[in-house]
Design a protein around this motif. Structure first.
Motif, PDB file in Angstrom:
ATOM      1  N   GLY A 194      -1.155 -61.112   9.143  1.00 64.52           N
ATOM      2  CA  GLY A 194      -0.650 -61.465   9.061  1.00 64.52           C
ATOM      3  C   GLY A 194       0.682 -59.892   8.542  1.00 64.52           C
ATOM      4  O   GLY A 194       1.952 -60.234   7.816  1.00 64.52           O
ATOM      5  N   GLY A 195       0.087 -59.607   7.291  1.00 63.70           N
ATOM      6  CA  GLY A 195       0.833 -58.751   6.420  1.00 63.70           C
ATOM      7  C   GLY A 195       0.910 -57.436   7.420  1.00 63.70           C
ATOM      8  O   GLY A 195       1.403 -56.686   7.152  1.00 63.70           O
ATOM      9  N   LEU A 196      -0.527 -56.736   7.970  1.00 64.50           N
ATOM     10  CA  LEU A 196      -0.747 -55.058   8.038  1.00 64.50           C
ATOM     11  C   LEU A 196      -0.022 -55.210   9.588  1.00 64.50           C
ATOM     12  O   LEU A 196       0.409 -54.326  10.047  1.00 64.50           O
ATOM     13  CB  LEU A 196      -1.403 -54.504   7.912  1.00 64.50           C
ATOM     14  N   GLY A 197      -0.701 -56.154   9.981  1.00 70.21           N
ATOM     15  CA  GLY A 197      -0.656 -56.549  11.965  1.00 70.21           C
ATOM     16  C   GLY A 197      -0.754 -55.102  12.503  1.00 70.21           C
ATOM     17  O   GLY A 197      -1.844 -54.178  12.049  1.00 70.21           O
ATOM     18  N   ASP A 198      -0.083 -54.321  12.970  1.00 68.77           N
ATOM     19  CA  ASP A 198      -0.615 -53.248  14.021  1.00 68.77           C
ATOM     20  C   ASP A 198       0.448 -52.313  13.456  1.00 68.77           C
ATOM     21  O   ASP A 198       1.038 -51.919  13.315  1.00 68.77           O
ATOM     22  CB  ASP A 198       0.484 -53.031  15.550  1.00 68.77           C
ATOM     23  N   SER A 257       4.554 -50.426  12.187  1.00 63.28           N
ATOM     24  CA  SER A 257       5.009 -49.998  11.128  1.00 63.28           C
ATOM     25  C   SER A 257       6.404 -49.608  10.308  1.00 63.28           C
ATOM     26  O   SER A 257       5.945 -48.448  11.063  1.00 63.28           O
ATOM     27  CB  SER A 257       3.626 -50.561  10.303  1.00 63.28           C
ATOM     28  N   GLY A 258       6.521 -49.715   9.686  1.00 63.58           N
ATOM     29  CA  GLY A 258       8.305 -48.670   8.766  1.00 63.58           C
ATOM     30  C   GLY A 258       6.763 -48.695   8.433  1.00 63.58           C
ATOM     31  O   GLY A 258       5.917 -48.426   7.610  1.00 63.58           O
ATOM     32  N   PRO A 259       7.634 -48.225   7.122  1.00 60.27           N
ATOM     33  CA  PRO A 259       7.457 -47.336   5.848  1.00 60.27           C
ATOM     34  C   PRO A 259       6.328 -48.072   4.872  1.00 60.27           C
ATOM     35  O   PRO A 259       7.479 -49.396   4.749  1.00 60.27           O
ATOM     36  CB  PRO A 259       8.041 -46.132   5.400  1.00 60.27           C
ATOM     37  N   ILE A 260       5.917 -48.006   4.197  1.00 63.86           N
ATOM     38  CA  ILE A 260       4.781 -48.798   3.507  1.00 63.86           C
ATOM     39  C   ILE A 260       5.457 -48.337   1.526  1.00 63.86           C
ATOM     40  O   ILE A 260       5.386 -46.781   1.523  1.00 63.86           O
ATOM     41  CB  ILE A 260       3.814 -48.891   3.525  1.00 63.86           C
ATOM     42  N   ASP A 261       5.579 -48.494   1.015  1.00 66.46           N
ATOM     43  CA  ASP A 261       6.366 -48.194  -0.404  1.00 66.46           C
ATOM     44  C   ASP A 261       5.444 -49.528  -1.642  1.00 66.46           C
ATOM     45  O   ASP A 261       4.857 -50.337  -1.100  1.00 66.46           O
ATOM     46  CB  ASP A 261       7.564 -47.896  -0.696  1.00 66.46           C
ATOM     47  N   ASP A 295      12.882 -62.609   3.360  1.00 66.19           N
ATOM     48  CA  ASP A 295      13.697 -63.821   4.300  1.00 66.19           C
ATOM     49  C   ASP A 295      14.473 -63.483   5.498  1.00 66.19           C
ATOM     50  O   ASP A 295      13.963 -63.722   6.482  1.00 66.19           O
ATOM     51  CB  ASP A 295      14.203 -64.795   3.378  1.00 66.19           C
ATOM     52  N   ARG A 296      15.049 -62.222   4.696  1.00 66.04           N
ATOM     53  CA  ARG A 296      16.332 -61.132   6.124  1.00 66.04           C
ATOM     54  C   ARG A 296      15.429 -60.753   6.893  1.00 66.04           C
ATOM     55  O   ARG A 296      15.571 -59.606   8.000  1.00 66.04           O
ATOM     56  CB  ARG A 296      17.336 -60.710   5.532  1.00 66.04           C
ATOM     57  N   GLY A 297      14.128 -60.193   6.515  1.00 63.10           N
ATOM     58  CA  GLY A 297      13.317 -59.729   7.803  1.00 63.10           C
ATOM     59  C   GLY A 297      12.978 -58.017   6.898  1.00 63.10           C
ATOM     60  O   GLY A 297      12.872 -57.355   7.211  1.00 63.10           O
ATOM     61  N   ILE A 298      13.613 -57.685   5.358  1.00 65.25           N
ATOM     62  CA  ILE A 298      14.008 -56.100   5.075  1.00 65.25           C
ATOM     63  C   ILE A 298      12.552 -55.918   5.545  1.00 65.25           C
ATOM     64  O   ILE A 298      12.562 -54.178   5.355  1.00 65.25           O
ATOM     65  CB  ILE A 298      15.575 -56.324   4.197  1.00 65.25           C
ATOM     66  N   GLU A 310       5.972 -53.030   2.995  1.00 64.34           N
ATOM     67  CA  GLU A 310       6.480 -52.393   4.086  1.00 64.34           C
ATOM     68  C   GLU A 310       8.225 -52.500   4.186  1.00 64.34           C
ATOM     69  O   GLU A 310       8.916 -54.212   3.682  1.00 64.34           O
ATOM     70  CB  GLU A 310       5.960 -53.077   5.778  1.00 64.34           C
ATOM     71  N   ASN A 311       8.471 -51.464   4.502  1.00 62.09           N
ATOM     72  CA  ASN A 311      10.288 -51.422   4.457  1.00 62.09           C
ATOM     73  C   ASN A 311      10.419 -51.345   6.360  1.00 62.09           C
ATOM     74  O   ASN A 311      10.740 -51.457   7.261  1.00 62.09           O
ATOM     75  CB  ASN A 311      10.631 -50.053   4.259  1.00 62.09           C
ATOM     76  N   THR A 312      10.152 -53.222   6.946  1.00 63.55           N
ATOM     77  CA  THR A 312      10.677 -53.523   8.052  1.00 63.55           C
ATOM     78  C   THR A 312      11.406 -52.928   8.943  1.00 63.55           C
ATOM     79  O   THR A 312      11.669 -52.495  10.068  1.00 63.55           O
ATOM     80  CB  THR A 312       9.867 -54.788   7.944  1.00 63.55           C
ATOM     81  N   TRP A 313      12.263 -52.653   7.413  1.00 63.10           N
ATOM     82  CA  TRP A 313      13.807 -52.275   8.112  1.00 63.10           C
ATOM     83  C   TRP A 313      13.745 -51.332   9.259  1.00 63.10           C
ATOM     84  O   TRP A 313      14.323 -50.790   9.820  1.00 63.10           O
ATOM     85  CB  TRP A 313      14.731 -52.362   7.570  1.00 63.10           C
ATOM     86  N   ALA A 314      12.890 -50.278   9.001  1.00 65.61           N
ATOM     87  CA  ALA A 314      12.566 -48.293   9.395  1.00 65.61           C
ATOM     88  C   ALA A 314      11.437 -49.219  10.029  1.00 65.61           C
ATOM     89  O   ALA A 314      11.587 -47.819  11.093  1.00 65.61           O
ATOM     90  CB  ALA A 314      12.510 -47.987   8.596  1.00 65.61           C
ATOM     91  N   ALA A 315      11.219 -50.031  10.457  1.00 64.29           N
ATOM     92  CA  ALA A 315       9.775 -49.953  11.812  1.00 64.29           C
ATOM     93  C   ALA A 315      10.542 -49.552  13.166  1.00 64.29           C
ATOM     94  O   ALA A 315      10.056 -48.928  13.066  1.00 64.29           O
ATOM     95  CB  ALA A 315       9.406 -50.977  11.966  1.00 64.29           C
ATOM     96  N   PRO A 316      11.251 -49.937  13.898  1.00 66.81           N
ATOM     97  CA  PRO A 316      12.100 -49.446  14.694  1.00 66.81           C
ATOM     98  C   PRO A 316      12.071 -47.747  15.069  1.00 66.81           C
ATOM     99  O   PRO A 316      12.005 -47.046  15.721  1.00 66.81           O
ATOM    100  CB  PRO A 316      13.072 -49.534  15.117  1.00 66.81           C
ATOM    101  N   PHE A 317      12.567 -47.384  13.621  1.00 70.33           N
ATOM    102  CA  PHE A 317      13.711 -45.545  13.437  1.00 70.33           C
ATOM    103  C   PHE A 317      12.201 -45.437  13.387  1.00 70.33           C
ATOM    104  O   PHE A 317      11.576 -44.286  14.146  1.00 70.33           O
ATOM    105  CB  PHE A 317      13.986 -45.988  12.231  1.00 70.33           C
ATOM    106  N   ALA A 318      10.799 -45.875  12.511  1.00 75.42           N
ATOM    107  CA  ALA A 318       9.568 -44.976  11.939  1.00 75.42           C
ATOM    108  C   ALA A 318       8.916 -44.897  14.241  1.00 75.42           C
ATOM    109  O   ALA A 318       7.912 -44.152  14.012  1.00 75.42           O
ATOM    110  CB  ALA A 318       8.724 -45.891  11.484  1.00 75.42           C
TER     111      ALA A 318
END
Length: 156
Positions: free
Chosen positions: A11-15, A19-23, A48-51, A118-126
């Motif tokens: 649930g945390g790392l997934g594929d 993934s977006g960048p991890i900080d 909660d907002r998926g960011i 994970e910066n999930t907001w950046a996942a599609p861009f990455a």
């Protein structure tokens, strides 16, 4: 809350390819009032907002004699911050050596909160970059204090 941390590796790392960048952040709190209650609701809101997606949230205390002890999340939370949702948030990215090294960044007698996210907001861009053969070759942050000092220096 939309984040399932019951199995942080799934649930945390997934594929990782998607993934977006991890900080990471290391937050120093005064041990005598180490609740962080004013700040942590903002983290919950970002999740909660998926960011962002929290992969690890670990608390350690650097004792005055420089030993490092683990601190239970319940010691930071009186129930008002909602941090209990992150109990057990461990992806496997951090080992004991990482936690000891992180603890050395805070003053003796202080508490450190180590947050890997994970910066999930950046996942599609990455993902689009990776699919097109591009790669991130550098990144960094400018601390607000450094920015303010630079602006003050340019005004002088």
């Amino acid at each position: 809350m939309t984040q399932d941390l019951s199995d942080p590796l799934d649930g945390g790392l997934g594929d990782l390819e998607e993934s977006g960048p991890i900080d990471f952040l290391i937050i120093e709190l005064p041990t005598d009032r180490a609740t962080g209650d004013a700040a942590f609701p903002h983290l919950l809101d970002l999740v909660d907002r998926g960011i962002v997606r929290v992969l690890d949230l670990v608390v350690v205390r650097r004792q005055p004699d420089d030993t490092v002890t683990a601190v239970g999340l319940e010691e930071l939370d009186d129930g008002s911050t909602g941090l209990e949702v992150f109990a057990g948030a461990r992806s496997g990215l951090l080992d004991d050596e990482d936690l000891a090294e992180a603890a050395q960044t805070v003053e003796p007698g202080r508490t450190a909160v180590i947050l890997v996210y994970e910066n999930t907001w950046a996942a599609p861009f990455a993902l689009a970059l990776r699919r097109n053969g591009a790669q991130l070759v550098a990144n960094g942050r400018i601390p607000v204090q450094a920015l303010l000092a630079s602006l003050d220096a340019s005004d002088a």
